[in-house]
Write a protein that holds these residues in place. Structure first.
Motif, PDB file in Angstrom:
ATOM      1  N   ARG A  66       0.863  -1.068   0.152  1.00 13.51           N
ATOM      2  CA  ARG A  66       0.156  -0.463  -0.009  1.00 13.51           C
ATOM      3  C   ARG A  66       0.963   1.162  -0.320  1.00 13.51           C
ATOM      4  O   ARG A  66       0.488   2.505  -0.250  1.00 13.51           O
ATOM      5  N   MET A  93       9.525  -4.852   3.726  1.00 20.42           N
ATOM      6  CA  MET A  93       8.271  -6.347   5.013  1.00 20.42           C
ATOM      7  C   MET A  93       6.841  -5.516   4.725  1.00 20.42           C
ATOM      8  O   MET A  93       5.795  -6.406   4.728  1.00 20.42           O
ATOM      9  N   HIS A 101       7.037 -11.675   1.449  1.00 22.37           N
ATOM     10  CA  HIS A 101       6.594 -11.185   3.187  1.00 22.37           C
ATOM     11  C   HIS A 101       7.073 -11.693   3.940  1.00 22.37           C
ATOM     12  O   HIS A 101       8.245 -11.878   4.648  1.00 22.37           O
ATOM     13  N   LEU A 246      14.243  -1.272   9.688  1.00 25.71           N
ATOM     14  CA  LEU A 246      14.039  -1.067  12.008  1.00 25.71           C
ATOM     15  C   LEU A 246      14.932   0.536  12.678  1.00 25.71           C
ATOM     16  O   LEU A 246      13.852  -0.066  13.510  1.00 25.71           O
ATOM     17  N   GLY A 250      11.554   1.793  14.352  1.00 28.98           N
ATOM     18  CA  GLY A 250      12.111   1.602  15.944  1.00 28.98           C
ATOM     19  C   GLY A 250      12.229   2.604  16.978  1.00 28.98           C
ATOM     20  O   GLY A 250      12.006   2.513  17.799  1.00 28.98           O
ATOM     21  N   THR A 253       8.226   5.055  17.471  1.00 27.22           N
ATOM     22  CA  THR A 253       7.376   4.070  18.412  1.00 27.22           C
ATOM     23  C   THR A 253       8.093   4.691  19.370  1.00 27.22           C
ATOM     24  O   THR A 253       7.061   4.699  20.505  1.00 27.22           O
ATOM     25  N   LEU A 257       6.012   5.332  23.264  1.00 28.36           N
ATOM     26  CA  LEU A 257       5.454   4.567  24.201  1.00 28.36           C
ATOM     27  C   LEU A 257       6.074   5.165  25.567  1.00 28.36           C
ATOM     28  O   LEU A 257       5.185   5.702  26.110  1.00 28.36           O
ATOM     29  N   PRO A 295       1.846   4.314  20.578  1.00 26.87           N
ATOM     30  CA  PRO A 295       2.793   5.606  19.113  1.00 26.87           C
ATOM     31  C   PRO A 295       1.756   5.004  18.328  1.00 26.87           C
ATOM     32  O   PRO A 295       1.514   5.925  17.448  1.00 26.87           O
ATOM     33  N   VAL A 296       1.299   3.661  17.672  1.00 29.54           N
ATOM     34  CA  VAL A 296       0.879   3.594  16.367  1.00 29.54           C
ATOM     35  C   VAL A 296      -0.513   3.381  16.513  1.00 29.54           C
ATOM     36  O   VAL A 296      -0.926   2.634  17.201  1.00 29.54           O
ATOM     37  N   ARG A 301      -4.708  -1.798   5.074  1.00 28.58           N
ATOM     38  CA  ARG A 301      -4.386  -2.320   4.062  1.00 28.58           C
ATOM     39  C   ARG A 301      -6.055  -2.045   2.609  1.00 28.58           C
ATOM     40  O   ARG A 301      -7.042  -1.332   3.300  1.00 28.58           O
ATOM     41  N   ALA A 351      -1.725  -2.668  19.980  1.00 27.88           N
ATOM     42  CA  ALA A 351      -0.758  -1.463  19.600  1.00 27.88           C
ATOM     43  C   ALA A 351       0.063  -2.144  19.264  1.00 27.88           C
ATOM     44  O   ALA A 351       1.338  -1.483  18.176  1.00 27.88           O
ATOM     45  N   ILE A 356       0.156 -11.878  10.248  1.00 29.00           N
ATOM     46  CA  ILE A 356       1.736 -11.993   9.803  1.00 29.00           C
ATOM     47  C   ILE A 356       2.981 -10.634   9.812  1.00 29.00           C
ATOM     48  O   ILE A 356       3.987 -10.418   9.977  1.00 29.00           O
ATOM     49  N   PHE A 358       2.864  -8.900  12.755  1.00 27.59           N
ATOM     50  CA  PHE A 358       2.840  -8.344  13.977  1.00 27.59           C
ATOM     51  C   PHE A 358       3.556  -7.771  14.136  1.00 27.59           C
ATOM     52  O   PHE A 358       5.744  -8.688  14.338  1.00 27.59           O
ATOM     53  N   CYS A 359       4.263  -7.148  15.442  1.00 28.77           N
ATOM     54  CA  CYS A 359       5.377  -5.862  15.097  1.00 28.77           C
ATOM     55  C   CYS A 359       6.347  -6.792  15.264  1.00 28.77           C
ATOM     56  O   CYS A 359       6.164  -7.820  16.260  1.00 28.77           O
ATOM     57  N   LEU A 360       7.466  -6.790  15.176  1.00 25.67           N
ATOM     58  CA  LEU A 360       8.579  -7.676  15.213  1.00 25.67           C
ATOM     59  C   LEU A 360       9.234  -8.055  16.086  1.00 25.67           C
ATOM     60  O   LEU A 360      10.576  -8.053  16.617  1.00 25.67           O
ATOM     61  N   LEU A 364      11.976  -6.344  21.544  1.00 25.16           N
ATOM     62  CA  LEU A 364      12.880  -5.194  22.298  1.00 25.16           C
ATOM     63  C   LEU A 364      12.143  -3.590  23.153  1.00 25.16           C
ATOM     64  O   LEU A 364      12.205  -3.021  23.451  1.00 25.16           O
TER      65      LEU A 364
HETATM   66  C1  HEM Z   1       6.341   0.754  21.396  1.00 26.84           C
HETATM   67  C2  HEM Z   1       6.984   0.477  20.141  1.00 26.84           C
HETATM   68  C3  HEM Z   1       6.426  -0.073  18.866  1.00 26.84           C
HETATM   69  C4  HEM Z   1       4.882   0.096  18.361  1.00 26.84           C
HETATM   70  C5  HEM Z   1       4.422   0.559  19.615  1.00 26.84           C
HETATM   71  C6  HEM Z   1       5.012  -0.865  17.038  1.00 26.84           C
HETATM   72  C7  HEM Z   1       3.727  -1.096  15.875  1.00 26.84           C
HETATM   73  C8  HEM Z   1       4.099  -1.164  15.568  1.00 26.84           C
HETATM   74  C9  HEM Z   1       2.775  -2.118  14.391  1.00 26.84           C
HETATM   75  C10 HEM Z   1       0.938  -1.968  14.628  1.00 26.84           C
HETATM   76  C11 HEM Z   1       3.148  -2.724  13.486  1.00 26.84           C
HETATM   77  C12 HEM Z   1       2.304  -3.659  12.326  1.00 26.84           C
HETATM   78  C13 HEM Z   1       1.623  -2.221  11.127  1.00 26.84           C
HETATM   79  C14 HEM Z   1       0.416  -3.261  10.200  1.00 26.84           C
HETATM   80  O1  HEM Z   1       0.587  -4.297  10.489  1.00 26.84           O
HETATM   81  O2  HEM Z   1       0.613  -2.971   9.553  1.00 26.84           O
HETATM   82  C15 HEM Z   1       4.650  -3.134  13.602  1.00 26.84           C
HETATM   83  C16 HEM Z   1       5.192  -3.726  12.622  1.00 26.84           C
HETATM   84  C17 HEM Z   1       6.605  -4.068  12.565  1.00 26.84           C
HETATM   85  N1  HEM Z   1       7.361  -3.219  13.828  1.00 26.84           N
HETATM   86 FE1  HEM Z   1       7.045  -2.426  15.389  1.00 26.84          FE
HETATM   87  N2  HEM Z   1       6.335  -0.939  17.144  1.00 26.84           N
HETATM   88  C18 HEM Z   1       7.243  -0.923  17.805  1.00 26.84           C
HETATM   89  C19 HEM Z   1       8.656  -0.954  17.833  1.00 26.84           C
HETATM   90  C20 HEM Z   1       9.480  -1.580  17.470  1.00 26.84           C
HETATM   91  C21 HEM Z   1      11.032  -1.816  17.426  1.00 26.84           C
HETATM   92  C22 HEM Z   1      11.481  -1.330  18.515  1.00 26.84           C
HETATM   93  C23 HEM Z   1      11.494  -2.028  16.217  1.00 26.84           C
HETATM   94  C24 HEM Z   1      12.926  -2.972  15.539  1.00 26.84           C
HETATM   95  C25 HEM Z   1      13.757  -2.444  15.821  1.00 26.84           C
HETATM   96  C26 HEM Z   1       9.920  -2.859  15.253  1.00 26.84           C
HETATM   97  C27 HEM Z   1      10.184  -3.027  14.178  1.00 26.84           C
HETATM   98  C28 HEM Z   1       9.129  -3.717  13.535  1.00 26.84           C
HETATM   99  C29 HEM Z   1       8.902  -4.632  11.927  1.00 26.84           C
HETATM  100  C30 HEM Z   1      10.131  -4.520  11.380  1.00 26.84           C
HETATM  101  C31 HEM Z   1       7.403  -4.497  11.474  1.00 26.84           C
HETATM  102  C32 HEM Z   1       7.442  -5.120  10.209  1.00 26.84           C
HETATM  103  C33 HEM Z   1       6.648  -6.502  10.609  1.00 26.84           C
HETATM  104  C34 HEM Z   1       6.382  -7.113   9.572  1.00 26.84           C
HETATM  105  O3  HEM Z   1       5.526  -6.284   8.550  1.00 26.84           O
HETATM  106  O4  HEM Z   1       6.271  -8.368   9.175  1.00 26.84           O
HETATM  107  N3  HEM Z   1       8.980  -2.039  15.667  1.00 26.84           N
HETATM  108  N4  HEM Z   1       5.377  -1.859  14.662  1.00 26.84           N
END
Ligand code: HEM
Length: 410
Positions: A66, A93, A101, A246, A250, A253, A257, A295-296, A301, A351, A356, A358-360, A364
């Motif tokens: 998207r 991803m 993905h 990353l 990361g 967000t 928080l 924060p998000v 989609r 949050a 699939i 879900f935040c990786l 951390l």
């Molecule tokens: C409070 C902190 C964080 C929040 C609230 C958050 C929230 C999210 C959310 C809502 C998604 C899914 C978005 C979607 O489905 O469209 C996501 C995906 C992701 N987040 Fe986080 N995130 C946080 C911190 C981090 C950190 C610290 C990292 C890595 C250093 C990270 C790496 C990722 C990655 C790589 C994805 C994509 C996963 C995928 O597409 O399979 N996030 N995050």
């Protein structure tokens, strides 16, 4: 469209001043009016009910492809310069569907393991202590500039092996990228600056990757370079996109928080006192802070076929805005959704998304917040903002946070 409402309500109004302090008011209004709402201004469906949000995020008929950043308005010379950056963003991803993905996420997850995250615990604790020592010495501090902003940036920079002297640039690039991703109100100048920033970022990481081939090191970047499944590995472009993600996913967000969580605690002194008395419950408390004011606030989609949500007909190709903030405050899922209960159990908030994508980085982010809030609650006698009335929110459809947070260190 026949389903248009006359209310004129739009999720876009979340940026208006009256909702900045409390966007959940708007989400409740939208949910009550129509939980599957055709938003004329956004030209997309807005979902505010927990059950619709979770179902949609798990439904393979919705695509995450998207990211559509149109650069046609740029002079041709600029278009050429920024095209590789745009391409790199589209290959993250977060903006891909299976099988691409699945492949990239699983290679990344091989490097970014719970063990790698846990191995950061001592370093994060030391960093938190150092930043708080500096703030305590000053007596008054800006929790954003002095703590919430640098902490996650330094952690990711350290994880990826960025040398300390380059961290300032790294932090600026993080800002550029979030600006591009939240591109609803971006000006031409900002877009050009941010795209150039991202170009610098990719060039910088290209060099870092090349150096690793000569002198391997023990860090996440090296693990990403080495990650393989059989003969399959991440290509250089995929590595760059991943590093960018990353950083983007990361940094802001986690910063928000920490800041949103602190504001919530400052506004609920009895909850802060509870946290102070129960340091071993900080991990539970962090989950509630994520639910209460994450924060998000939203993701989106695209429907890939005609389908139905909550009795509404969604057409293939239509955009669906998924309000994570609204889902986490849905009274059908959470008792007293607008009340902060740090000891809330069974807290399956949205949050970190669902399905699939879900935040990786969730482990951390949770670790950083746990260490940070435990330290803050143990060091401060109260969570006091210098000017409680004037917390400056910037709350868009996607991200929510504050820009400064002057606090008294008492
Ligand atoms: C409070 C902190 C964080 C929040 C609230 C958050 C929230 C999210 C959310 C809502 C998604 C899914 C978005 C979607 O489905 O469209 C996501 C995906 C992701 N987040 Fe986080 N995130 C946080 C911190 C981090 C950190 C610290 C990292 C890595 C250093 C990270 C790496 C990722 C990655 C790589 C994805 C994509 C996963 C995928 O597409 O399979 N996030 N995050």
């Amino acid at each position: 469209m026949s389903t248009q409402h006359e209310s004129g309500l739009s999720l876009l109004q979340v940026s208006q001043e009256r909702y900045q302090d409390n966007p959940y008011l708007l989400y409740h209004q939208l949910r009550e009016l129509d939980p599957v709402y055709w938003d004329e201004q956004i030209q997309g469906w807005v979902l505010t009910r927990y059950k619709d949000v979770i179902k949609t995020l798990r439904d393979p008929h919705f695509s995450a492809v998207r990211f559509n950043f149109n650069v046609d308005w740029l002079p041709p010379m600029f278009q050429e310069v920024v095209q590789p950056t745009i391409y790199a963003i589209t290959r993250q991803m977060l903006f891909l569907d299976p099988p691409d993905h699945t492949r990239i996420r699983s290679l990344t997850a091989r490097a970014f393991t719970p063990r790698v995250v846990e191995s950061m615990r001592n370093e994060i604790q030391q960093l938190v202590d150092r930043l708080l020592d500096q703030m305590q010495e000053k007596g008054q501090a800006d929790l954003m500039a002095d703590f919430a902003y640098p902490l996650p940036a330094i952690v990711i920079a350290q994880l990826l092996g960025v040398p300390p002297e380059d961290r300032e640039r790294f932090i600026l690039w993080a800002g550029d990228l979030s600006m591009l991703l939240e591109s609803t109100n971006i000006t031409e100048d900002d877009a050009i600056r941010a795209l150039y920033g991202m170009r610098e970022f990719t060039e910088y990481f290209r060099q870092l990757i090349a150096q690793r081939a000569q002198a391997p090191r023990d860090d996440l970047l090296q693990a990403l370079i080495n990650a393989h499944e059989g003969l399959d590995k991440l290509s250089e472009d995929e590595l760059l996109s991943n590093c960018m993600l990353l950083l983007a996913a990361g940094h802001g967000t986690t910063t928000h928080l920490l800041s949103n969580g602190f504001v919530a605690l400052a506004r609920h002194p009895e909850q802060f006192a509870w946290l102070k008395a129960h340091p071993d419950q900080t991990s539970l408390a962090v989950m509630e802070l994520l639910r209460y004011d994450g924060p998000v606030q939203a993701t989106s989609r695209l429907a890939t076929s005609d389908l139905e949500i909550g009795g509404k007909h969604i057409q293939a190709g239509q955009n669906v805005l998924i309000s994570l903030g609204a889902a986490s405050h849905d009274p059908e899922q959470f008792a007293d959704p607008d009340v902060l209960h740090l000891d809330r159990k069974e807290n399956h908030h949205m949050a970190f998304g669902q399905g699939i994508h879900f935040c990786l980085g969730a482990p951390l982010a949770r670790l950083e917040a746990e260490i940070a809030f435990r330290a803050l609650s143990q060091r401060l006698s109260t969570a006091s903002l210098v000017d409680e009335q004037h917390v400056q929110w910037f709350s868009g459809m996607v991200f929510r946070g504050v820009s400064t947070l002057p606090i008294t260190f008492n």
